[in-house]
Motif scaffolding. Structure first.
Motif, PDB file in Angstrom:
ATOM      1  N   UNK A 167      34.180  60.919  31.561  1.00  0.00           N
ATOM      2  CA  UNK A 167      34.934  61.940  32.327  1.00  0.00           C
ATOM      3  C   UNK A 167      36.330  61.414  32.682  1.00  0.00           C
ATOM      4  N   UNK A 168      36.383  60.129  33.073  1.00  0.00           N
ATOM      5  CA  UNK A 168      37.691  59.549  33.428  1.00  0.00           C
ATOM      6  C   UNK A 168      38.596  59.417  32.198  1.00  0.00           C
ATOM      7  N   UNK A 169      37.968  59.145  31.027  1.00  0.00           N
ATOM      8  CA  UNK A 169      38.771  59.095  29.782  1.00  0.00           C
ATOM      9  C   UNK A 169      39.418  60.457  29.534  1.00  0.00           C
ATOM     10  N   UNK A 170      38.648  61.533  29.774  1.00  0.00           N
ATOM     11  CA  UNK A 170      39.196  62.883  29.573  1.00  0.00           C
ATOM     12  C   UNK A 170      40.313  63.157  30.576  1.00  0.00           C
ATOM     13  N   UNK A 171      40.079  62.710  31.821  1.00  0.00           N
ATOM     14  CA  UNK A 171      41.101  62.930  32.860  1.00  0.00           C
ATOM     15  C   UNK A 171      42.400  62.213  32.464  1.00  0.00           C
ATOM     16  N   UNK A 172      42.274  60.967  31.930  1.00  0.00           N
ATOM     17  CA  UNK A 172      43.448  60.185  31.529  1.00  0.00           C
ATOM     18  C   UNK A 172      44.159  60.881  30.354  1.00  0.00           C
ATOM     19  N   UNK A 173      43.337  61.420  29.409  1.00  0.00           N
ATOM     20  CA  UNK A 173      43.938  62.101  28.253  1.00  0.00           C
ATOM     21  C   UNK A 173      44.756  63.317  28.711  1.00  0.00           C
ATOM     22  N   UNK A 174      44.224  64.022  29.738  1.00  0.00           N
ATOM     23  CA  UNK A 174      44.920  65.219  30.230  1.00  0.00           C
ATOM     24  C   UNK A 174      46.111  64.848  31.117  1.00  0.00           C
ATOM     25  N   UNK A 175      45.967  63.753  31.866  1.00  0.00           N
ATOM     26  CA  UNK A 175      47.035  63.335  32.804  1.00  0.00           C
ATOM     27  C   UNK A 175      47.223  61.823  32.675  1.00  0.00           C
ATOM     28  N   UNK A 176      48.051  61.413  31.667  1.00  0.00           N
ATOM     29  CA  UNK A 176      48.144  59.977  31.350  1.00  0.00           C
ATOM     30  C   UNK A 176      48.675  59.115  32.494  1.00  0.00           C
ATOM     31  N   UNK A 177      49.335  59.730  33.489  1.00  0.00           N
ATOM     32  CA  UNK A 177      49.844  58.883  34.581  1.00  0.00           C
ATOM     33  C   UNK A 177      48.889  58.817  35.774  1.00  0.00           C
ATOM     34  N   UNK A 178      47.612  59.167  35.529  1.00  0.00           N
ATOM     35  CA  UNK A 178      46.605  59.025  36.593  1.00  0.00           C
ATOM     36  C   UNK A 178      46.471  57.545  36.965  1.00  0.00           C
ATOM     37  N   UNK A 179      46.468  57.273  38.264  1.00  0.00           N
ATOM     38  CA  UNK A 179      46.429  55.883  38.737  1.00  0.00           C
ATOM     39  C   UNK A 179      45.290  55.731  39.739  1.00  0.00           C
ATOM     40  N   UNK A 180      44.594  54.616  39.682  1.00  0.00           N
ATOM     41  CA  UNK A 180      43.576  54.340  40.696  1.00  0.00           C
ATOM     42  C   UNK A 180      44.272  53.945  41.994  1.00  0.00           C
ATOM     43  N   UNK A 181      43.932  54.603  43.108  1.00  0.00           N
ATOM     44  CA  UNK A 181      44.614  54.266  44.364  1.00  0.00           C
ATOM     45  C   UNK A 181      44.253  52.881  44.888  1.00  0.00           C
ATOM     46  N   UNK A 182      43.153  52.298  44.362  1.00  0.00           N
ATOM     47  CA  UNK A 182      42.737  50.990  44.888  1.00  0.00           C
ATOM     48  C   UNK A 182      43.092  49.834  43.943  1.00  0.00           C
ATOM     49  N   UNK A 183      43.612  50.144  42.740  1.00  0.00           N
ATOM     50  CA  UNK A 183      44.019  49.060  41.828  1.00  0.00           C
ATOM     51  C   UNK A 183      45.239  48.372  42.435  1.00  0.00           C
ATOM     52  N   UNK A 184      45.184  47.070  42.555  1.00  0.00           N
ATOM     53  CA  UNK A 184      46.217  46.364  43.314  1.00  0.00           C
ATOM     54  C   UNK A 184      46.744  45.154  42.563  1.00  0.00           C
ATOM     55  N   UNK A 185      48.050  45.086  42.497  1.00  0.00           N
ATOM     56  CA  UNK A 185      48.698  43.871  41.989  1.00  0.00           C
ATOM     57  C   UNK A 185      48.897  42.961  43.199  1.00  0.00           C
ATOM     58  N   UNK A 186      48.404  41.723  43.064  1.00  0.00           N
ATOM     59  CA  UNK A 186      48.501  40.769  44.174  1.00  0.00           C
ATOM     60  C   UNK A 186      49.415  39.615  43.775  1.00  0.00           C
ATOM     61  N   UNK A 187      50.028  38.998  44.773  1.00  0.00           N
ATOM     62  CA  UNK A 187      50.808  37.778  44.530  1.00  0.00           C
ATOM     63  C   UNK A 187      50.285  36.657  45.407  1.00  0.00           C
ATOM     64  N   UNK A 188      49.892  35.562  44.763  1.00  0.00           N
ATOM     65  CA  UNK A 188      49.571  34.353  45.533  1.00  0.00           C
ATOM     66  C   UNK A 188      50.880  33.612  45.756  1.00  0.00           C
ATOM     67  N   UNK A 189      51.281  33.533  47.019  1.00  0.00           N
ATOM     68  CA  UNK A 189      52.551  32.871  47.366  1.00  0.00           C
ATOM     69  C   UNK A 189      52.259  31.392  47.604  1.00  0.00           C
ATOM     70  N   UNK A 190      52.687  30.536  46.696  1.00  0.00           N
ATOM     71  CA  UNK A 190      52.224  29.145  46.765  1.00  0.00           C
ATOM     72  C   UNK A 190      52.792  28.375  47.953  1.00  0.00           C
ATOM     73  N   UNK A 191      51.894  27.644  48.617  1.00  0.00           N
ATOM     74  CA  UNK A 191      52.325  26.693  49.651  1.00  0.00           C
ATOM     75  C   UNK A 191      52.219  25.286  49.113  1.00  0.00           C
ATOM     76  N   UNK A 192      51.296  25.127  48.163  1.00  0.00           N
ATOM     77  CA  UNK A 192      51.113  23.817  47.556  1.00  0.00           C
ATOM     78  C   UNK A 192      50.641  24.020  46.112  1.00  0.00           C
ATOM     79  N   UNK A 193      51.234  23.251  45.197  1.00  0.00           N
ATOM     80  CA  UNK A 193      50.904  23.378  43.773  1.00  0.00           C
ATOM     81  C   UNK A 193      50.749  21.969  43.211  1.00  0.00           C
ATOM     82  N   UNK A 194      49.615  21.733  42.528  1.00  0.00           N
ATOM     83  CA  UNK A 194      49.409  20.395  41.966  1.00  0.00           C
ATOM     84  C   UNK A 194      49.298  20.444  40.446  1.00  0.00           C
TER      85      UNK A 194
END
Ligand code: FMN
Length: 224
Positions: A167-194
């Motif tokens: 069903x979601x594949x069909x929804x995407x085909x009909x409206x290709x810019x459908x976005x999941x409201x909970x899909x999240x791009x995260x950034x780990x801001x480094x304090x220490x890197x080894x």
């Protein structure tokens, strides 16, 4: 083959596996760049050039509100001076961990080069438009799965799940810019890197960068 593995105890076979047996790259920490991000990108470019398989797969460790850790592998989407970027569903266990406790760690290991890198710091969600751009760059299959949601919850019925994904594949085909409201791009801001460079003689080289209050990076060599 099964005869051999039957006779030799597992612990002996594990002990016999060689590590750092290949020709390893040089690492001169005194010539390392001032920023750990620059060094990470240098190492990642070298890994890509020398054909390390999937060097963009990293381990992400999070902890819940009670401090109980869990870790999993995911795809590194980008890295720049802001930090290490990855994406997931904010309603997943890792998303819930990060909402309760933003402190996390990322680690990767590239055996071909005997290199391990780990970064620690708080994780912040990127603004919705950046998360949406990441979502839309994913394949239709991946988008449909994410739109159905419920990552890591028990799979009650494979048939119902397949129908929901269709069903979601069909929804995407009909409206290709459908976005999941909970899909999240995260950034780990480094304090220490080894950075950890293996050496066959076990004199491994370890260089840690710690971010100071001024924003400058302090560098420390660590004992192997
Ligand atoms: C190679 C590889 C890449 C993966 N990439 C991602 C990813 O980019 N985002 C994601 O949410 N899960 C990814 N996964 C799945 C996660 O490892 C994990 O199973 C899922 O996100 C659920 O984790 P959680 O229950 O700790 O939230 C990947 C798994 C593997 C093996």
């Amino acid at each position: 083959m099964s005869d051999h593995t039957d006779r030799v105890p597992l612990r002996d076979r594990l002990r016999a596996i060689p590590t750092f047996a290949t020709e390893l790259p040089e690492f001169a920490p005194d010539r390392a760049p001032d920023s750990p991000v620059a060094l990470f990108v240098e190492w990642l470019e070298e890994a890509l050039r020398s054909g390390v398989p999937e060097p963009h797969v990293v381990n992400l460790a999070t902890a819940d509100a009670a401090g109980r850790p869990s870790s999993r592998f995911l795809i590194l989407k980008d890295v720049d001076e802001s930090g290490w970027r990855f994406a997931s569903d904010s309603t997943s266990p890792k998303g819930r961990d990060l909402a309760a406790n933003p402190n996390a760690a990322i680690a990767c290991y590239w055996p071909k080069q005997g290199r391990q890198i780990r970064a620690r710091g708080p994780v912040v969600p990127e603004p919705p438009e950046r998360s949406a751009a990441d979502f839309l760059a994913r394949s239709p299959e991946a988008r449909a799965e994410a739109l159905v949601g419920g990552q890591s919850e028990p799979l009650v019925s494979a048939e119902e799940r397949a129908a929901a994904v269709a069903r979601e594949r069909e929804r995407i085909a009909a409206a290709p810019d459908t976005v999941s409201p909970t899909w999240t791009l995260y950034t780990l801001q480094p304090e220490s890197v080894e950075f950890w460079q293996a050496s066959p003689d076990r004199r491994h080289i370890r260089l840690r960068y710690d971010r100071e209050l001024s924003g400058e990076w302090r560098r420390t060599l660590l004992r192997p």
